[in-house]
Design a protein around this motif. Structure first.
Motif, PDB file in Angstrom:
ATOM      1  N   GLY A   1     -37.894  -1.726 -26.450  1.00 60.49           N
ATOM      2  CA  GLY A   1     -38.580  -2.204 -27.230  1.00 60.49           C
ATOM      3  C   GLY A   1     -39.821  -3.414 -26.481  1.00 60.49           C
ATOM      4  N   LEU A   2     -39.089  -4.153 -25.615  1.00 55.12           N
ATOM      5  CA  LEU A   2     -39.938  -4.919 -24.812  1.00 55.12           C
ATOM      6  C   LEU A   2     -41.005  -4.558 -24.157  1.00 55.12           C
ATOM      7  CD1 LEU A   2     -37.100  -7.475 -23.197  1.00 55.12           C
ATOM      8  CD2 LEU A   2     -38.347  -7.666 -25.166  1.00 55.12           C
ATOM      9  N   GLY A   3     -41.017  -3.059 -23.457  1.00 60.18           N
ATOM     10  CA  GLY A   3     -42.084  -2.538 -22.906  1.00 60.18           C
ATOM     11  C   GLY A   3     -43.129  -2.209 -23.865  1.00 60.18           C
ATOM     12  N   ILE A   4     -42.654  -1.994 -25.255  1.00 55.51           N
ATOM     13  CA  ILE A   4     -43.694  -1.706 -26.298  1.00 55.51           C
ATOM     14  C   ILE A   4     -44.515  -3.015 -26.608  1.00 55.51           C
ATOM     15  CG2 ILE A   4     -43.814  -0.887 -28.673  1.00 55.51           C
ATOM     16  CD1 ILE A   4     -41.619   0.879 -28.349  1.00 55.51           C
ATOM     17  N   LEU A   5     -43.614  -3.826 -26.534  1.00 51.62           N
ATOM     18  CA  LEU A   5     -44.200  -5.257 -26.904  1.00 51.62           C
ATOM     19  C   LEU A   5     -45.103  -5.643 -25.890  1.00 51.62           C
ATOM     20  CD1 LEU A   5     -44.108  -8.215 -28.493  1.00 51.62           C
ATOM     21  CD2 LEU A   5     -42.220  -8.825 -26.927  1.00 51.62           C
ATOM     22  N   ALA A   6     -45.014  -5.471 -24.515  1.00 47.90           N
ATOM     23  CA  ALA A   6     -45.872  -5.743 -23.573  1.00 47.90           C
ATOM     24  C   ALA A   6     -47.115  -4.867 -23.599  1.00 47.90           C
ATOM     25  CB  ALA A   6     -45.369  -5.530 -22.282  1.00 47.90           C
ATOM     26  N   PHE A   7     -46.926  -3.669 -24.006  1.00 45.54           N
ATOM     27  CA  PHE A   7     -48.204  -2.651 -23.883  1.00 45.54           C
ATOM     28  C   PHE A   7     -48.738  -2.311 -25.182  1.00 45.54           C
ATOM     29  CE2 PHE A   7     -45.750  -1.532 -19.957  1.00 45.54           C
ATOM     30  CZ  PHE A   7     -46.746  -1.775 -19.149  1.00 45.54           C
ATOM     31  N   ALA A   8     -48.221  -2.436 -26.463  1.00 46.03           N
ATOM     32  CA  ALA A   8     -48.749  -2.160 -27.847  1.00 46.03           C
ATOM     33  C   ALA A   8     -48.681  -3.725 -28.722  1.00 46.03           C
ATOM     34  CB  ALA A   8     -47.880  -1.146 -28.280  1.00 46.03           C
ATOM     35  N   GLY A   9     -48.097  -4.431 -28.539  1.00 51.60           N
ATOM     36  CA  GLY A   9     -47.995  -5.633 -29.278  1.00 51.60           C
ATOM     37  C   GLY A   9     -46.907  -5.976 -30.114  1.00 51.60           C
ATOM     38  N   GLY A  10     -46.727  -7.135 -30.618  1.00 52.62           N
ATOM     39  CA  GLY A  10     -45.451  -7.508 -31.441  1.00 52.62           C
ATOM     40  C   GLY A  10     -45.227  -6.681 -32.885  1.00 52.62           C
ATOM     41  N   ASP A  11     -46.178  -6.196 -33.430  1.00 53.65           N
ATOM     42  CA  ASP A  11     -46.126  -5.422 -34.750  1.00 53.65           C
ATOM     43  C   ASP A  11     -45.264  -3.912 -34.284  1.00 53.65           C
ATOM     44  OD1 ASP A  11     -46.499  -5.301 -37.660  1.00 53.65           O
ATOM     45  OD2 ASP A  11     -47.815  -3.741 -37.208  1.00 53.65           O
ATOM     46  N   TYR A  12     -45.943  -3.379 -33.443  1.00 51.45           N
ATOM     47  CA  TYR A  12     -45.301  -1.837 -33.128  1.00 51.45           C
ATOM     48  C   TYR A  12     -43.756  -2.271 -32.427  1.00 51.45           C
ATOM     49  CZ  TYR A  12     -49.537   0.060 -33.753  1.00 51.45           C
ATOM     50  OH  TYR A  12     -50.902   0.589 -34.428  1.00 51.45           O
ATOM     51  N   ALA A  13     -43.580  -3.361 -31.717  1.00 53.16           N
ATOM     52  CA  ALA A  13     -42.131  -3.666 -31.365  1.00 53.16           C
ATOM     53  C   ALA A  13     -41.304  -3.902 -32.518  1.00 53.16           C
ATOM     54  CB  ALA A  13     -42.343  -4.968 -30.050  1.00 53.16           C
ATOM     55  N   ALA A  14     -41.802  -4.677 -33.347  1.00 50.94           N
ATOM     56  CA  ALA A  14     -40.851  -4.715 -34.421  1.00 50.94           C
ATOM     57  C   ALA A  14     -40.636  -3.730 -35.297  1.00 50.94           C
ATOM     58  CB  ALA A  14     -41.565  -5.931 -35.452  1.00 50.94           C
ATOM     59  N   GLN A  15     -41.572  -2.798 -35.418  1.00 48.90           N
ATOM     60  CA  GLN A  15     -41.404  -1.614 -35.925  1.00 48.90           C
ATOM     61  C   GLN A  15     -40.310  -0.452 -35.198  1.00 48.90           C
ATOM     62  OE1 GLN A  15     -45.044   0.655 -36.873  1.00 48.90           O
ATOM     63  NE2 GLN A  15     -46.059  -1.164 -37.245  1.00 48.90           N
ATOM     64  N   PHE A  16     -40.381  -0.746 -33.955  1.00 51.19           N
ATOM     65  CA  PHE A  16     -39.282  -0.186 -32.979  1.00 51.19           C
ATOM     66  C   PHE A  16     -38.132  -0.400 -33.235  1.00 51.19           C
ATOM     67  CE2 PHE A  16     -36.717   0.229 -29.368  1.00 51.19           C
ATOM     68  CZ  PHE A  16     -36.521   1.598 -29.143  1.00 51.19           C
ATOM     69  N   TYR A  17     -38.054  -1.932 -33.278  1.00 51.03           N
ATOM     70  CA  TYR A  17     -36.553  -2.433 -33.417  1.00 51.03           C
ATOM     71  C   TYR A  17     -35.976  -2.140 -34.909  1.00 51.03           C
ATOM     72  CZ  TYR A  17     -37.063  -4.753 -28.966  1.00 51.03           C
ATOM     73  OH  TYR A  17     -37.143  -5.133 -27.616  1.00 51.03           O
ATOM     74  N   ALA A  18     -36.757  -2.165 -35.772  1.00 51.90           N
ATOM     75  CA  ALA A  18     -36.290  -2.332 -37.119  1.00 51.90           C
ATOM     76  C   ALA A  18     -35.913  -0.711 -37.404  1.00 51.90           C
ATOM     77  CB  ALA A  18     -37.446  -2.408 -38.202  1.00 51.90           C
ATOM     78  N   GLY A  19     -36.662   0.286 -36.822  1.00 52.86           N
ATOM     79  CA  GLY A  19     -36.250   1.707 -36.892  1.00 52.86           C
ATOM     80  C   GLY A  19     -35.290   1.996 -36.294  1.00 52.86           C
ATOM     81  N   PHE A  20     -34.780   1.497 -35.101  1.00 54.48           N
ATOM     82  CA  PHE A  20     -33.753   1.789 -34.013  1.00 54.48           C
ATOM     83  C   PHE A  20     -32.431   1.152 -34.823  1.00 54.48           C
ATOM     84  CE2 PHE A  20     -30.870   0.126 -30.886  1.00 54.48           C
ATOM     85  CZ  PHE A  20     -30.339   1.236 -30.400  1.00 54.48           C
ATOM     86  N   VAL A  21     -32.470  -0.046 -35.375  1.00 50.85           N
ATOM     87  CA  VAL A  21     -31.374  -0.811 -35.955  1.00 50.85           C
ATOM     88  C   VAL A  21     -30.890   0.271 -37.101  1.00 50.85           C
ATOM     89  CG1 VAL A  21     -30.468  -2.575 -37.396  1.00 50.85           C
ATOM     90  CG2 VAL A  21     -31.662  -3.148 -35.248  1.00 50.85           C
ATOM     91  N   THR A  22     -31.906   0.594 -37.869  1.00 51.22           N
ATOM     92  CA  THR A  22     -31.653   1.425 -39.102  1.00 51.22           C
ATOM     93  C   THR A  22     -31.249   2.752 -38.680  1.00 51.22           C
ATOM     94  OG1 THR A  22     -33.425   0.470 -40.274  1.00 51.22           O
ATOM     95  CG2 THR A  22     -32.599   2.712 -41.315  1.00 51.22           C
ATOM     96  N   GLU A  23     -31.631   3.586 -37.718  1.00 54.47           N
ATOM     97  CA  GLU A  23     -31.313   4.863 -37.413  1.00 54.47           C
ATOM     98  C   GLU A  23     -29.648   4.869 -36.672  1.00 54.47           C
ATOM     99  OE1 GLU A  23     -32.843   7.946 -37.854  1.00 54.47           O
ATOM    100  OE2 GLU A  23     -34.095   6.568 -39.137  1.00 54.47           O
ATOM    101  N   LYS A  24     -29.580   3.648 -35.947  1.00 58.22           N
ATOM    102  CA  LYS A  24     -28.249   3.628 -35.261  1.00 58.22           C
ATOM    103  C   LYS A  24     -27.142   3.296 -36.359  1.00 58.22           C
ATOM    104  CE  LYS A  24     -26.228   3.383 -31.323  1.00 58.22           C
ATOM    105  NZ  LYS A  24     -26.353   4.588 -30.461  1.00 58.22           N
ATOM    106  N   SER A  25     -27.537   2.536 -37.297  1.00 57.38           N
ATOM    107  CA  SER A  25     -26.719   2.243 -38.397  1.00 57.38           C
ATOM    108  C   SER A  25     -26.220   3.514 -39.022  1.00 57.38           C
ATOM    109  CB  SER A  25     -27.309   1.408 -39.434  1.00 57.38           C
ATOM    110  OG  SER A  25     -27.317   0.104 -38.807  1.00 57.38           O
TER     111      SER A  25
END
Length: 334
Positions: free
Chosen positions: A54-78
């Motif tokens: 997710g930090l890699g996405i933050l660095a190369f694609a921006g905070g919005d896409y990183a937040a989307q990844f983290y939200a998606g990961f937390v949901t799918e993991k749950s």
């Protein structure tokens, strides 16, 4: 989010090598040598890996896409943690020997990743062509959330789906397990062991779970790259998590209610986004930071409330749940 083909290829190769290495290690270690410390280490390792991704996405694609990844990961993991409860039921119903459980889960994860990849491709293509698909996804998630609320955690069961019924009826199988083998040869005839039927049960059951999880992740991000990687990271380490949690999943008595709230929220979010896409002026767009806050907050409240209830029940002298075995298996139910 413009993801070059070489990034897709590099990601697929990297995730494939990680999963293969993980599954080979699990297969060689075996359930008998699988300590809770090892399971905890690898579970933390894969969660940390997802955070770094997710930090890699933050660095190369921006905070919005990183937040989307983290939200998606937390949901799918749950959702995958809740699925572990059903896997326990399958293992119990088929009385899978403990030394074979790791291989069943290992093959089930591979099958699940392949099936989810197909679902993601179909979902992405449909969304790209038809805006109204959001209404279907949203309505389905809301309906699923209502079903989770109406069905208590203890009442969850595994209904044999059509594929499993067909497999048990058509495939020639042995009456007993033969170690970790999925098939053997007897009198010149190839026979499948009950282990093969269990793998079909877990794989096909996860396919049904994908009907919930794939629309849910599309409610948080429309980027196929993020949808796939969140699912891949959520499935990695699932075998270790199974042995780490043991009977703990059954003690998260409010987990289904928390997931119902999350799925219901994402369902409403999808419907609002669809209305906004059709230029309905009053339909707001829910920002991803708010989605991530609601999902994370719901899981924290759900976990704390479950642990408080368990502690109160224990203090009141409530009997332990029937079938709450340390090894996660009891006699078969037929």
């Amino acid at each position: 989010m413009n993801v070059p083909l070489w990034i897709w290829a590099l990601t697929l190769v990297g995730l494939t090598l990680l999963i293969i290495g993980d599954l080979i290690w699990v297969d060689r270690t075996g359930a008998k040598q699988f300590s809770s410390h090892q399971a905890a280490f690898w579970s933390v390792f894969y969660i940390t890996l997802a955070m770094l991704f997710g930090l890699g996405i933050l660095a190369f694609a921006g905070g919005d896409y990183a937040a989307q990844f983290y939200a998606g990961f937390v949901t799918e993991k749950s959702l995958s943690v809740d699925n572990l409860f059903v896997f326990y039921v399958i293992m119990t119903r088929f009385a899978v020997p403990k030394q074979s459980q790791h291989r069943v889960l290992m093959l089930g994860v591979v099958l699940a990743l392949i099936l989810r990849g197909i679902f993601i491709a179909i979902g992405a293509a449909a969304i790209a062509q038809f805006q109204w698909v959001f209404f279907i996804f949203g309505a389905f998630l809301i309906w699923t959330a209502i079903g989770l609320v109406r069905t208590s955690h203890d009442e969850q069961h595994v209904a044999e789906n059509a594929l499993l019924r067909w497999s048990r009826r058509v495939l020639p199988t042995t009456d007993a397990y033969h170690g970790s083998k999925i098939s053997i040869k007897q009198q010149g005839k190839r026979l499948f062991t009950p282990l093969f039927i269990v793998i079909i049960a877990i794989g096909s059951t996860d396919l049904l779970f994908a009907l919930d999880s794939i629309p849910a992740i599309f409610g948080l991000t429309k980027e196929p790259y993020l949808v796939f990687t969140t699912n891949a990271f959520a499935l990695m380490g699932l075998v270790q998590l199974y042995f780490l949690l043991g009977g703990l999943v059954r003690r998260l008595v409010y987990l289904s209610h928390g997931l119902a709230a999350i799925l219901g929220f994402i369902g409403v979010k999808l419907v609002l986004e669809a209305l906004h896409g059709y230029h309905v002026s009053w339909a707001p767009v829910i920002p991803i930071w708010l989605s991530l806050s609601i999902i994370g907050g719901t899981l924290v409240v759900t976990t704390v409330a479950s642990l408080v209830k368990i502690r109160r029940d224990s203090a009141a002298g409530s009997p332990a749940e029937e079938g709450d075995e340390k090894d996660g298996t009891v006699a078969a139910v037929d």
